[in-house]
Structure formats: structure tokens, C-alpha cells
Design a protein around this motif. Sequence first.
Motif, short mmCIF file in Angstrom:
data_model
loop_
_atom_site.label_atom_id
_atom_site.label_comp_id
_atom_site.label_asym_id
_atom_site.label_seq_id
_atom_site.Cartn_x
_atom_site.Cartn_y
_atom_site.Cartn_z
N ALA A 151 41.03 44.78 39.54
CA ALA A 151 42.17 43.89 39.36
C ALA A 151 41.83 42.47 39.79
N LEU A 152 41.11 42.32 40.91
CA LEU A 152 40.73 40.99 41.40
C LEU A 152 39.73 40.32 40.47
N GLU A 153 38.79 41.10 39.95
CA GLU A 153 37.79 40.52 39.04
C GLU A 153 38.44 40.04 37.74
N GLN A 154 39.44 40.77 37.27
CA GLN A 154 40.09 40.41 36.00
C GLN A 154 41.31 39.51 36.21
N LYS A 155 41.58 39.17 37.49
CA LYS A 155 42.73 38.32 37.85
C LYS A 155 44.06 38.92 37.38
N ARG A 156 44.13 40.25 37.36
CA ARG A 156 45.37 40.95 37.00
C ARG A 156 46.06 41.34 38.31
N LEU A 157 46.82 40.40 38.86
CA LEU A 157 47.39 40.56 40.19
C LEU A 157 48.87 40.94 40.10
N HIS A 158 49.26 41.85 40.98
CA HIS A 158 50.66 42.26 41.08
C HIS A 158 51.29 41.51 42.24
N HIS A 159 52.61 41.40 42.23
CA HIS A 159 53.27 40.65 43.31
C HIS A 159 53.57 41.52 44.53
N ALA A 160 53.54 42.87 44.37
CA ALA A 160 53.86 43.76 45.50
C ALA A 160 52.99 45.01 45.44
N TYR A 161 52.34 45.31 46.55
CA TYR A 161 51.49 46.49 46.66
C TYR A 161 52.05 47.40 47.76
N LEU A 162 51.96 48.69 47.54
CA LEU A 162 52.41 49.66 48.55
C LEU A 162 51.26 50.62 48.85
N PHE A 163 50.83 50.64 50.11
CA PHE A 163 49.77 51.55 50.56
C PHE A 163 50.41 52.66 51.39
N THR A 164 50.18 53.90 50.98
CA THR A 164 50.76 55.04 51.69
C THR A 164 49.65 55.95 52.19
N GLY A 165 49.96 56.74 53.21
CA GLY A 165 48.98 57.67 53.77
C GLY A 165 49.21 57.88 55.25
#
Length: 563
Positions: free
Chosen positions: A32-46
Amino acid sequence: MSQSQVLARKWRPRSFSELTGQEHVVRALTNALEQKRLHHAYLFTGTRGIGKTTLARILAKALNCQTGITPSPCGTCSTCTEIDGGRFVDLIEVDAASSTQVDAMRELLENALYAPTSGRYKVYIIDEVHMLSKQAFNAMLKTLEEPPEHVKFILATTDPQKIPVTVLSRCLQFNLKQIPQSLIAARLEHVLEQEGIHRDAASLQLLARSAQGSMRDALSLLDQAIAFGEGIVGEAGVREMLGVVDQGYLYDLLDALSQMDGSRMLAIATGMEARSLSFGVALQELAGLAHRIALAQVVPAAIAEDELERERIFALAQAFAPEDMQLFYQILIHGRSDLALAPDEYAGFTMTLMRLLAFMPEGIPRAGASGHDGGAGRAASIASSTPMPVPAPARAGSPKTSAVPAVDGSSGVTGVGQEETHGEAAGAPDPSSGGHFSSDDWPVIAARLKLAGLPRMLAQHSEVKRASQDEIEFCVPEKHRALFDRKHQQKVNAALDEYLGRPVRLRFSIGTVTGLNPAALEDRDRQDRQSRAVAAIESDPFVRDLIEKFDAKVISSSIKSIQ
């Protein structure tokens, strides 16, 4: 005077490449970072300690590094160093567990409207986001739905089920998994190597297992182990610190169980009590060992090559039938849950051991005594270091039995007091007789070789294709290719040399066999004995009478040959 950091903080990963065990998340974020396809909100679970907050900080660096948006932040620019040091003004970390009120969330979201001070993006990391109140979540919704272009939200939680679906639907969710034990042990090895601290492999395996998939817990335990061992991480010190039972006790208990040596099992339990070892932990470790033995029996490749005590695991896998090990596992886990109800831990532990002995499905030594003293005789057999065979107690009126009653020799079933001497057959070769080898003798010879574990399995599944005075050629079936290892072949060769009293050259190949290898013959013999045992039970007058009068049924799977 410089203050030392705890290992969990000192060795926190600073880039995606240093992160352990989360390759699936790293790959997605990197692309995603290489293609500059960025989201405005990320959720990390675990679960705890697997890298959620660490991953959020690395992502914040990747978004704000002065070299540009990149999956490989430089780590040396002012932005990267400030984020690593927790001083970056445009990285706002919020602990939702202590900031649950709606007013605090509204103030935070109002500040999000302002442009970042020095970075490319203003990044909000909200840890344990599930702890926010319902009103706080509602206040967040509008900003999550239409966020300013300069704002990125990174949410982290151990309990995503408590997050409203309206929030979940606005986030790009990544589920971080527990870190495998092998990766944790490798990371601990790397840390200790860099720290210049002496260690051994067994201690790292113990720490990795106790961490239960959490890298942070593993590093915290490692800090404790270094202090406990005065700068040295050794197996004995780690076992004492963790309260883990020495594996030697567990293997000795199962060795004694395989020999039906009850007095030895009690002696081992008494020794464990004298050392104040936890019997609850001992039952947990025994159940874990039973699990590894069951894997060795059914899926040998599942046991790693670097597994500690690998050979002893495979030796025990040969000593018990797979169905027996399944029963033992159930007894052990139930014994652990029953420990709190026992008069004391020693009584609960030894009662579980006695249950293992009492429910041993096969191999219980028996003798031609009358059935009236079966219960007492069996108890004496278990308590004696030289097992005294007795018959299993008969229960009147019960159509269900697991032993074959004594019948006359014409039935073809060995009765009580009778025992066939397969291992001491008259035709078996004698090492003192010049070391002669015949392919017909191989099943008996294979049973007598001083082998254990995988080399023994190789011998049992090998079939003689050609034999001469100086060379023997064996064939191994394709389905047992995993046993085809040079080290195992050398051990079989050495054991056969010792048995014959002279050197002989062995050649192994993989191909089609005729079913005359020792394992196949033993299996055929076992099935034949089982068939005769079932026939003997079904023809027994008492059993026939029960079937006719009470419409009873014989459960063939419950019948075991007494041999």
C-alpha cells in the motif's frame, strides 16, 4: 549515569523488516505504501504483546519520513528519531482505557482539524480503542467518515468484538496473530547474542513457550531470567524461575508407565514433592508431552528436527499405541481440572497416575490366577517393581468387557495364564552362532535391535530384498520416505553389526514392498489376535445368553486381546 532500558523497550522493532511473525500485515502495508494507496483509518487487532502499537509507530514513520512516503523509513531524519523517542508533535498517542469520556474525544477530534505542525500527516494512535464509551464512539464517527486529508487514524485493540460495527466498517482491519514459539526463541537468541549474554537453547525454548505467543512477554521474562541467573540464562535457572517441571521427570514417568511399573511412578512423584514442584504444572507439561508423542505417532514430520528430546519422544511413540495416547491425554487434562477437588495436590497427582495405570488398554501383565482376586492382584501388580500378572476383574451381569476369557487351545485365542513368546521364537538367530543372517529372521532380529525413535521405525518398516554374507539390501515403502535418512540408516547398521557380531554393509532404497516387513507382519498378527479375541467373546456362552435374553450387543471396539 546512564539508565539501562528494559529489553522490551530497547529491542522494540524500528522498521517493518525487524518485525517478527506478522509477515501478512507487513506485506499488505508495504504494498500500500509503495503504491501510495493509503487509507484514512487502520485497525490492528490481536492479543497482548504481538506488535500492534509497534506496528502503528512504524506506519507513522513510513507516512512522515522526510525521504517521502516509503515502506522503508530512513530512521535517521529528525522525524524518524523524534517518533522513536516519543517526541514527534504530530504523533498523538491516546490510551483509551484512561480517556473514555466523550469530552476528551471531542477535544482530540477538534484538534485534528488543524494542519500538522512539522509532519506530512497528523497521526492519531488510539490504543485499546474498545474501552471508549458509546458516546465517545459516536463523537468519532463523523471524523472517521469524512476525515481531513492530513489526518490518519491508527486504532489498536485486543477485543474488536466490543467496537461498534459502524466504526469497524470505516477502518481497514488487520488481525495480528500470535507469534510462533520458534520465532520467539530465534528473536531471544538474537537479543542475547547482541547483549553478549551466555545462554543455552533449552532455556530459550522454555521462555518462548511460557510467553504464549507474546514477544513482549518473552522479552520481559528474559529480563527476569537474566536477573535471576546473575547474567547467565541457563535451563536450570529458567525452570526454577518459571516453576516448570524438569522434563526428565515427565519422560521417566511415561517410561515407567510403558513398563507398568507403579512403584517407580510413585517414587518419581515423591521426589517431585520433595522438590516442591507444582503438580498442576506437571500435569500440564505431561499433557503437552502426550500431545507431542501423539503427533510423532500420526504425523512424524510435525516434530521439528531441533525439538529437544526428539529421540525420546519417538521412543515413547513406539512404546504406546496411538489410541492409548489419546486416552492418556484425556486422563491428564481431566486430572489437572480435578486437582483443586483432591484432598491435596500430591493425592490428586498420584491418583491421576494410578488412573493411567488402571486404564491402560493393552499390555497389562496377567497371570493364570482365578478371577476372584483380580482387583487385589492387579493392585499388587501395579505397586510391584516386578509386575505380577493377574487377570482383569470380571463384572457379573455386564455385557461389556475388554479382556478375552480363558478358552481351550482349540479356539486359537491365548487364554489366561498363557503367553506366546514371539520375541523368543525357537527359530530366532543367536548372535553367538556365527552371525548368520536370513531374510526370514529379519522380523525377529528387528525387534531385538538396540534402537529407539526414528531408527527403530526405519528398521520396522524395512523389507529385505536381497541378503548375502557381507551385504543386505532393504526396501522402504514410499509412504515412509520420511524415515529415509542417512543418520537413521547408520544407526540401524551399527545396531545390526552389534547383533550379528560382525560388520555387514546395508543398502536402503525406496520402492514397492510385498508387506513382509516387521511392522506389517506385527500389524497382521495384531489384527489376527483381535479377530480371534472378538470371536472368542461372541461365542462365549455367558455372552450369548446376555444377547438372547436382554437383546445386548457386543461392541467389538471395546474388546482387547489379553496378549
